[in-house]
Write a protein that holds these residues in place. Sequence first.
Motif, mmCIF file in Angstrom:
data_model
loop_
_atom_site.group_PDB
_atom_site.id
_atom_site.type_symbol
_atom_site.label_atom_id
_atom_site.label_comp_id
_atom_site.label_asym_id
_atom_site.label_seq_id
_atom_site.Cartn_x
_atom_site.Cartn_y
_atom_site.Cartn_z
ATOM 1 N N TYR A 9 10.337 -2.595 -6.158
ATOM 2 C CA TYR A 9 8.902 -2.885 -6.237
ATOM 3 C C TYR A 9 8.536 -3.057 -7.706
ATOM 4 C CZ TYR A 9 3.833 -2.321 -5.627
ATOM 5 O OH TYR A 9 2.470 -2.504 -5.626
ATOM 6 N N SER A 10 7.685 -4.019 -8.004
ATOM 7 C CA SER A 10 7.393 -4.352 -9.398
ATOM 8 C C SER A 10 6.137 -3.700 -9.951
ATOM 9 C CB SER A 10 7.270 -5.872 -9.542
ATOM 10 O OG SER A 10 6.199 -6.364 -8.739
ATOM 11 N N GLY A 11 5.468 -2.868 -9.164
ATOM 12 C CA GLY A 11 4.156 -2.381 -9.575
ATOM 13 C C GLY A 11 4.111 -1.040 -10.266
ATOM 14 N N TRP A 12 5.255 -0.440 -10.577
ATOM 15 C CA TRP A 12 5.275 0.852 -11.278
ATOM 16 C C TRP A 12 5.424 0.571 -12.767
ATOM 17 C CZ3 TRP A 12 9.382 5.259 -10.191
ATOM 18 C CH2 TRP A 12 8.864 6.487 -10.617
ATOM 19 N N SER A 13 4.474 1.006 -13.568
ATOM 20 C CA SER A 13 4.474 0.663 -14.989
ATOM 21 C C SER A 13 5.654 1.286 -15.714
ATOM 22 C CB SER A 13 3.173 1.112 -15.652
ATOM 23 O OG SER A 13 3.157 2.520 -15.823
ATOM 24 N N ALA A 14 6.138 0.596 -16.732
ATOM 25 C CA ALA A 14 7.270 1.094 -17.517
ATOM 26 C C ALA A 14 6.944 2.436 -18.150
ATOM 27 C CB ALA A 14 7.647 0.067 -18.589
ATOM 28 N N ALA A 15 5.719 2.592 -18.621
ATOM 29 C CA ALA A 15 5.331 3.851 -19.259
ATOM 30 C C ALA A 15 5.392 5.018 -18.268
ATOM 31 C CB ALA A 15 3.925 3.735 -19.842
ATOM 32 N N ASN A 16 4.952 4.781 -17.048
ATOM 33 C CA ASN A 16 4.953 5.865 -16.066
ATOM 34 C C ASN A 16 6.342 6.122 -15.504
ATOM 35 O OD1 ASN A 16 2.273 6.199 -16.558
ATOM 36 N ND2 ASN A 16 1.561 5.494 -14.556
ATOM 37 N N ILE A 17 7.181 5.098 -15.450
ATOM 38 C CA ILE A 17 8.585 5.330 -15.094
ATOM 39 C C ILE A 17 9.237 6.233 -16.140
ATOM 40 C CG2 ILE A 17 10.854 4.230 -14.903
ATOM 41 C CD1 ILE A 17 9.418 1.789 -13.694
ATOM 42 N N ARG B 160 0.829 -1.209 0.000
ATOM 43 C CA ARG B 160 0.000 0.000 0.000
ATOM 44 C C ARG B 160 0.863 1.259 0.000
ATOM 45 N NH1 ARG B 160 -3.599 -0.313 5.117
ATOM 46 N NH2 ARG B 160 -1.573 -1.004 5.938
ATOM 47 N N TYR B 161 1.997 1.211 0.666
ATOM 48 C CA TYR B 161 2.871 2.388 0.717
ATOM 49 C C TYR B 161 3.535 2.639 -0.634
ATOM 50 C CZ TYR B 161 2.125 2.230 5.735
ATOM 51 O OH TYR B 161 1.541 2.236 6.973
ATOM 52 N N ALA B 162 3.936 1.565 -1.296
ATOM 53 C CA ALA B 162 4.514 1.722 -2.634
ATOM 54 C C ALA B 162 3.469 2.265 -3.607
ATOM 55 C CB ALA B 162 5.062 0.388 -3.125
ATOM 56 N N THR B 163 2.266 1.749 -3.523
ATOM 57 C CA THR B 163 1.191 2.195 -4.410
ATOM 58 C C THR B 163 0.899 3.672 -4.219
ATOM 59 O OG1 THR B 163 0.190 -0.004 -4.451
ATOM 60 C CG2 THR B 163 -1.237 1.854 -5.010
ATOM 61 N N LYS B 164 0.884 4.120 -2.972
ATOM 62 C CA LYS B 164 0.625 5.538 -2.696
ATOM 63 C C LYS B 164 1.772 6.404 -3.203
ATOM 64 C CE LYS B 164 -2.361 7.231 -1.148
ATOM 65 N NZ LYS B 164 -3.501 7.979 -1.758
ATOM 66 N N ALA B 165 3.006 5.972 -3.011
ATOM 67 C CA ALA B 165 4.149 6.723 -3.537
ATOM 68 C C ALA B 165 4.043 6.863 -5.048
ATOM 69 C CB ALA B 165 5.461 6.033 -3.158
ATOM 70 N N ILE B 166 3.673 5.788 -5.726
ATOM 71 C CA ILE B 166 3.523 5.820 -7.180
ATOM 72 C C ILE B 166 2.409 6.771 -7.594
ATOM 73 C CG2 ILE B 166 2.791 4.433 -9.165
ATOM 74 C CD1 ILE B 166 4.276 2.066 -7.809
ATOM 75 N N GLN B 167 1.305 6.762 -6.882
ATOM 76 C CA GLN B 167 0.201 7.679 -7.195
ATOM 77 C C GLN B 167 0.664 9.125 -7.168
ATOM 78 O OE1 GLN B 167 -2.926 6.864 -4.384
ATOM 79 N NE2 GLN B 167 -3.559 4.939 -5.388
ATOM 80 N N ILE B 168 1.460 9.469 -6.161
ATOM 81 C CA ILE B 168 1.943 10.848 -6.039
ATOM 82 C C ILE B 168 2.906 11.185 -7.171
ATOM 83 C CG2 ILE B 168 3.315 12.411 -4.607
ATOM 84 C CD1 ILE B 168 2.152 10.876 -2.157
ATOM 85 N N MET B 169 3.850 10.289 -7.450
ATOM 86 C CA MET B 169 4.819 10.558 -8.519
ATOM 87 C C MET B 169 4.135 10.632 -9.874
ATOM 88 S SD MET B 169 8.282 8.520 -7.329
ATOM 89 C CE MET B 169 7.538 6.903 -7.051
#
Length: 413
Positions: free
Chosen positions: A186-194, A140-149
């Motif tokens: 963490y594996s849940g950040w999409s390549a496109a969004n990176i 959940r913490y990784a997901t929230k960090a990704i949402q912000i970025m």
Amino acid sequence: MSQPFRRGRWAFAVTAATALLLTIAPAASARETGAADGSARTGDVVAAAPATFTHPGVLVSRPQLDFIRSRVNANAQPWKAAYDQMMASRYASLTRTARPRAVVECGSYSNPNNGCTDEREDALAAYTLALAWYITQDSRYATKAIQIMDAWSATIQDHTNSNAPLQTAWAGSSWPRAAEIIRYTYSGWSAANITRFGTMLRNVYLPEIINGNTYSNGNWELSMMEASIGISVFLEDRSVYDRALAKFRARVPAFIYLTSDGAFPRGPAGSTIDTRAEVASYWQGQNTFVDGLSQETCRDFTHTGYGISAIAHVAETTRHQGQDIYPELQDRLRHALGFHAKYQLGEAIPSWLCGGSLTTGLGPVTEVGFNALNNRMGIAMTNTQRLTEQQRPAGTNNLFVAWETLTHAGNPN
């Protein structure tokens, strides 16, 4: 926060991935930088950026993260108290909603403040959440960090007004720390969004900071180079890394004085500040120079602390990248930390120093440098140790420094 100054603006298309190449000169084959005293010398050849970058490797490394997690899980102090402090902060909230905007406008002392606080604090939140993810392994913490970025990388296009370079530097220091941890653990950040996040760093952040600011107070350019180096690691851009490190090495001796420099400090590289009278004016009117004195000591300890912190952060990041510059910085950094720590602790102020009056408030900025110099290199630092331990757990300055008792206290890696 910082005084307004004259600066040029660059015309660039934020949608063009190659735009930055128009504003950054290629790295020279014989790079300017790197004497053993932390100065810049034209023609000196120093180690280039790494052929292969280490990830995560902006301020914190994977071995450091593993050490933190083991200490927190063992309920060991001071790490557990520091972790609890971080998790109780607003930056660790799983209900945080990012507040991005296309143009962040920051005037002197953030007046006007159109998105300045929002941007800095969202970047700090992303970093905080990334740390929380690694320590807890709660996705959940990784997901929230990704949402912000993702929210910011989809929105921001520019920084404007007189504090734009400093604002960009502060947020630009925190973003890569967060992104490095999430991208490589963490594996849940999409390549496109990176990719989109990297494009944001290259096109929106780097053009504002990579060329530095010669006549600003030193904390500006040091923070600008901290952000530039962190961004270069995330982008794996060796040319930007080398350019930023060269400018950083040139600025350090213009910010922290050693008696080995001569009768008075050096002016910033590329400036016309070169006589004793000009240097004294630039150093806030101070005319007696001793080891560890900073260009901003007589302004206030808070801004001095920003510069000291940026110096330690750059050294920590470059060490993770296989280029340990602590040995060349150690005398300036240890003297600067010790000099300011003793007055922060209440030692009587001599009449020759800033007219006998100091504005203290150094902030939570000593952990990284103290750990490197004292714990890893074995340098005795009595005043710095006392202040560091007294301030634990060190929290955040809500700008670009956060949770460094947790990340660096006693960290051997």
